[in-house]
Write a protein that holds these residues in place. Structure first.
Motif, PDB file in Angstrom:
ATOM      1  N   TYR A  47       0.848  -1.193   0.000  1.00 16.49           N
ATOM      2  CA  TYR A  47       0.000   0.000   0.000  1.00 16.49           C
ATOM      3  C   TYR A  47       0.887   1.248   0.000  1.00 16.49           C
ATOM      4  O   TYR A  47       1.877   1.312   0.734  1.00 16.49           O
ATOM      5  N   THR A 125       0.569  -2.682   4.955  1.00 18.45           N
ATOM      6  CA  THR A 125      -0.837  -2.329   5.203  1.00 18.45           C
ATOM      7  C   THR A 125      -1.025  -0.833   4.987  1.00 18.45           C
ATOM      8  O   THR A 125      -0.058  -0.063   4.991  1.00 18.45           O
ATOM      9  N   ARG A 126      -2.317  -0.449   4.828  1.00 21.28           N
ATOM     10  CA  ARG A 126      -2.620   0.980   4.677  1.00 21.28           C
ATOM     11  C   ARG A 126      -2.134   1.763   5.896  1.00 21.28           C
ATOM     12  O   ARG A 126      -1.569   2.858   5.786  1.00 21.28           O
ATOM     13  N   GLU A 127      -2.373   1.179   7.076  1.00 22.64           N
ATOM     14  CA  GLU A 127      -2.056   1.883   8.316  1.00 22.64           C
ATOM     15  C   GLU A 127      -0.553   2.104   8.450  1.00 22.64           C
ATOM     16  O   GLU A 127      -0.086   3.182   8.816  1.00 22.64           O
ATOM     17  N   ASP A 131       1.729   5.470   8.735  1.00 25.90           N
ATOM     18  CA  ASP A 131       2.672   5.699   9.852  1.00 25.90           C
ATOM     19  C   ASP A 131       4.065   5.989   9.319  1.00 25.90           C
ATOM     20  O   ASP A 131       4.746   6.905   9.774  1.00 25.90           O
ATOM     21  N   TRP A 287      -6.896   9.607  -0.273  1.00 27.60           N
ATOM     22  CA  TRP A 287      -7.823   9.977   0.797  1.00 27.60           C
ATOM     23  C   TRP A 287      -8.601  11.214   0.361  1.00 27.60           C
ATOM     24  O   TRP A 287      -8.123  12.008  -0.438  1.00 27.60           O
TER      25      TRP A 287
END
Lengths: 819, 159
Positions: A47, A125-127, A131, A287
């Motif tokens: 991602y 991951t997206r998260e 970060d 986003w």
């Protein structure tokens, strides 16, 4: 087999065409079974999250990605320095100075708008990607910021050193003799400044892509939502230093686009580089806040020193204006907006003498991109503002002044002063229809009733043209060296083994119902039901169904898209008839196709072949076919409309082919204490020639109206003096919701286009009629309280309240000089 | 002090099926549904809870699944758009959306359907005003809501 011809105008006999059959797309979409790009998954994919500039204008001192790379699960990063080494800048369409701008996929050395990507991180991951992006340390040295086009023009601060000026493009368009028209006028109306605000249609699905790289072949596959892949590839391939054959664009369902998904090449190039560098599929989903901050705004335009020539009887003979367009930090699709407006130079009016002195500049704001009504909407807002300001200042009736000055039905086809041809329409009749719908005769009574409740009621008209099917040759009016002209679109239609009719489209629909309307056209030509026609979802460059200008934009599917479908279906039909004639031992003239069968007209019932038999013979059971007859039942057709050449000296030519008409009317009530505007009655009439599917046409009218209402009353990208966007998401940028939308009354007329293959005109963009009629209605409502002039396109309560409190300052720039 | 757990077990019933998964503590419910369970009918259209494209039912109530963490749904009953036409048979509301051309791009549609389904369960024959009120948390950028409102009112009438 590929055929390219200029198509004669021809309309089909009414069959499925013209019916509001329910859409084929809906069954999957109402079950949540559509496939949008973000639904596509690949094993091991990473991602991507972009690191974005918090400054509107700054020098990049350093970028340190080491802390991000240390995080477990981070696959890699990319920065502007790498982009500058491994790609070339995107090609620029402008002549100098704008043509010298260097635009890379990531910021190189300097950021020029808030939210500009300076680096990207790819993680498991997206998260984690998000970060890790926060761990990228970027050091900036802030620079002075330009947020006003008029300031940019001074060149005291210059955004692009390579260009040496903030001006992207400038030029004077002059047709007729406006100075003489002004000298001979009985009244000259001067308007110092009008401003079309920045907004965009903000599709609900943000941009993005999943990109795979094949190391063996050096090919990229982009599962994406680019709405104009033909042109996207023209930008990307040279930048990536590869041939266009290395880029495969695949779209499936797209969650709205409205032009805002045309300029995605910078982000997509970053994804291509990351996929190659990291050896894994990479995925990026924008986003919402990023979409608003740094992707695709509509063009902001200031109109200065407007002068309008008016005869004593209300005939308007000409106008001149200085237009100053603000394209934000990078031109990208620009400076095309500097010419696209000229498709509708006189609006719907008979003005023969026009001078437009057009300049486009960069500012430290988000880049623009085409947005529903692209560039014509801004210009039509000017023509409609002119008409209503002239009417108000001279005490003329806005209805009568329009009827007097509209191009007349009997003048059709009408050649504008700059050589465009308005193909058909009856503007005055459309206006009468809208006046009926809104019960125009009762306006004064309703005004008094509203006044009794302390409300100011106003009525306004917005009359616009939706020009469709672009002639890309108009780009040579901006830059004679550009090698673009004409237009094209492709489609293929085949008959498969079990009699399946399969259609592929080069177009990239985003909700316009192409699967349905294409099936209607094919069904009528082949003599079957639309249910038998499988129109493949989306676009895939591997299917060979695309052409150089493929995409869905500029209100052209009804012409080029369906023209290609019609052409391919007719080729298939011809072969099916020949095949049936050969099998049934009958002359081709005796064969008819109907109800999914090929049969001998008036012949015995058993002398009939189902489509399945035709498909099976050619594909699987063909030994008996004579050697000189080799049907493929698989046809590709390219619809290439004829435009002729543009004249780069006189700046004339046929810039577009069809002109759908929209007349909108609004009745508003203004609260004099708060400046709040409520739309209490609304009607829209659309004339797009033959309506392939009236329900779909009406849906487009509804949608365009909602966009215009949002743009007129609340939607605006507002920047502070530091270049910070204050309306960066749906919290602060208010789009209409179900409670905001008034009931809409719609009406339709059909003036078939004499030039379009099906008599149908593109109509999806509308011309921003809602913006124009609401501005006019607000001005009318305020006529009794100091008669302010509505000088901005977006009028939220604070602006209306300011007009109520200080009408004089809005009038200061308006003057009438009468003989 | 011990660091908070980075992941948690989540047990939920989704469209009638029991699911148990270990998920990162910070994972949004919408990403749990889309990325972990592959229920991609629930969409993301904003990052502020305004658009409603992610609307699902949590214990029968419509909620925006981007505004909840997956762990907050532990023990709950969730219904998504994929669960509406359970046997492949469209619901009257889904059919009404098709008949009234209540969708164009279809991106907001799952959220619209979930909000409207909840409304029809609460008020079987809603007025136009009640429909507009119930859908005001769902943004559509294609239709101007005209046909969506008609479709929901018509589906109520047909119920």
């Amino acid at each position: 087999m590929t055929t390219v011809t200029e198509q004669p105008a021809r309309t089909l006999e009414k069959g499925y065409v013209g019916q509001s059959i329910p859409r084929k797309e809906d069954k999957r979409l109402v079950q949540g079974l559509g496939t949008f790009f973000d639904d596509v998954r690949r094993h091991g994919m990473g991602y991507v999250h972009f690191v974005r500039s918090p400054y509107a204008h700054a020098k990049i001192v350093s970028i340190d990605v080491s802390r991000a790379l240390e995080l477990d699960g981070v696959y890699g990063t990319i920065t502007g320095d790498e982009v500058a080494i491994s790609t070339d800048p995107f090609f620029e369409m402008s002549v100098e100075p704008g043509g010298n701008i260097k635009d890379y996929a990531l910021a190189v050395g300097r950021v020029r708008h808030m939210g500009e990507p300076v680096a990207a991180v790819c993680a498991a991951t997206r998260e984690l990607a998000r970060d890790a992006a926060e761990l990228v340390e970027v050091s900036y040295d802030p620079l002075p910021v330009l947020v006003e086009a008029e300031e940019s023009l001074k060149d005291e601060v210059v955004l692009h050193d390579d260009a040496g000026s903030n001006v992207v493009w400038s030029g004077v368009f002059e047709w007729g003799d406006v100075d003489q028209a002004l000298a001979e006028a009985d009244h000259v109306i001067r308007i110092e400044r009008l401003h079309f605000n920045r907004f965009s249609s903000t599709p609900l699905e943000c941009a993005g892509a999943l990109v795979e790289y094949d190391r063996g072949t050096g090919e990229w596959t982009l599962h994406c939502n680019h709405q104009m892949p033909g042109v996207g590839a023209i930008w990307m391939a040279p930048s990536l230093r590869v041939g266009i054959d290395k880029l495969r664009f695949v779209t499936q369902d797209i969650g709205g686009a409205f032009g805002n998904k045309i300029c995605l090449h910078p982000q997509y190039v970053v994804l291509c580089l990351l996929a190659r560098k990291l050896g894994r599929p990479v995925q990026w989903t924008e986003w919402r806040t990023d979409q608003h901050t740094a992707n695709a705004h509509g063009n902001e335009r200031t109109f200065l020193d407007v002068e309008v020539a008016v005869k004593a009887d209300g005939e308007m003979t000409g106008f001149k204006v200085r237009a100053l367009d603000d394209c934000g930090a990078f031109p990208r699709y620009e400076p095309l907006g500097c010419i696209i407006w000229a498709q509708v130079t006189p609006g719907m009016y008979g003005w023969r003498n026009i001078r437009v002195d057009f300049t486009q500049v960069c500012t430290n704001k988000s880049p623009v991109s085409p947005n529903r009504g692209y560039s014509r909407m801004q210009h039509l807002w000017l023509t409609e503002r002119i008409v209503d300001i002239v009417a108000a200042e001279l005490g003329l009736d806005p209805v009568e002044v329009r009827k007097k000055n509209y191009v007349k039905a009997e003048q059709m086809p009408y050649e504008t002063p700059n050589g465009c041809v308005y193909d058909s329409g009856d503007y005055a009749a459309a206006l009468d229809l809208v006046l009926d719908l809104i019960d125009h005769g009762s306006i004064e009574e309703r005004r008094q009733e509203a006044a009794s409740r302390g409300k100011l009621l106003g009525f306004g008209i917005g009359s616009t043209l939706d020009s469709g099917t672009n002639n890309f040759g108009q780009s040579t009016l901006l830059n004679p060296d550009l090698q673009f002209s004409g237009n094209n679109e492709a489609a293929s239609v085949k008959l498969d083994i079990f009699g399946e009719v399969v259609v592929t489209l080069g177009t990239v629909p985003q909700g316009q119902g192409h699967e349905t309307t294409a099936a209607q056209v094919v069904a009528d030509i082949l003599g079957c039901s639309p249910d038998q026609v499988n129109v493949r979802r989306g676009h895939d460059t591997w299917f060979n169904s695309h052409a150089g200008f493929s995409g869905t934009y500029a209100s052209q599917f009804a012409f080029t898209g369906l023209g290609a479908v019609k052409g391919a279906a007719e080729l298939l039909r011809e072969e099916m008839v020949q095949l049936a004639a050969a099998v049934l031992q009958a002359p081709v003239e005796a064969i008819e196709l109907s109800d999914g069968m090929a049969r001998i007209k008036d012949g015995p019932e058993e002398a009939a072949l189902p489509f399945m038999a035709l498909g099976a013979i050619v594909n699987a059971n063909n030994a008996f076919l004579p050697p000189d007859f080799n049907p493929t039942l698989n046809h590709r057709y390219v619809c290439r409309p004829y435009f002729g050449m543009v004249d780069t000296e006189k700046k004339t030519g046929q810039l577009t082919l069809t002109y759908a008409t929209q007349i909108h009317a609004a009745v508003v009530e203004v609260d004099p204490d708060t400046g709040e505007v409520e739309i209490v009655d609304y009607a829209a009439v659309d004339d797009c020639g033959v309506r392939i599917n009236p329900q779909i046409v009406e849906g487009q009218v509804h949608g365009a109206t909602a966009h215009a209402i949002g743009a007129a009353l609340s939607e605006e990208f507002v920047y502070d003096e530091e270049g910070t966007l204050l309306t960066s998401n749906f919290y602060d940028y208010h789009v209409p919701h179900a409670m905001d939308m008034p009931p809409l009354k719609t009406g339709a007329m059909e003036s078939p286009s004499p030039v379009a293959p099906l008599g149908a005109k593109g109509m999806g963009e509308g011309g921003g009629g809602g913006i124009h009629c609401i501005c006019a209605a607000i001005q009318d409502a305020l006529a009794t309280v100091g008669k302010p002039i509505v000088a901005t396109s977006c009028n939220p309560p604070h602006r209306v309240w300011a007009m109520l409190r200080d009408p004089e300052s809005s009038r200061a720039g308006v003057a009438v000089v009468s003989k | 002090m011990a660091a908070p757990a980075a992941s948690h077990g989540v047990s939920v019933e989704v469209n009638g099926e029991q699911v148990e998964l270990e998920v990162p503590a910070r994972r949004l419910l919408v990403h749990f549904l889309r990325d972990d369970l592959g229920l991609t009918g629930t969409h993301v259209g904003c990052d502020t809870g305004n658009c409603g494209a992610c609307t699902v039912h949590l214990n029968g109530e419509p909620v925006k699944s981007c505004m909840l963490l997956a762990v907050q749904a532990d023990g709950a009953r969730i219904a998504t758009v994929e669960g509406l036409a359970a046997d492949g048979e469209l619901t009257p509301l889904q059919r009404s959306f098709n008949e009234h051309h209540a969708l164009q791009c279809g991106y907001c549609t799952p959220g619209m359907l979930m909000s409207a389904t909840a409304l029809l369960e609460r008020i079987p024959r809603p007025s136009e005003e009640e429909v507009r009120l119930a859908l005001q948390g769902n943004i559509c950028r294609c239709t101007g809501y005209v046909n969506i409102v008609e479709a929901v009112v018509a589906a109520g009438g047909a119920a």
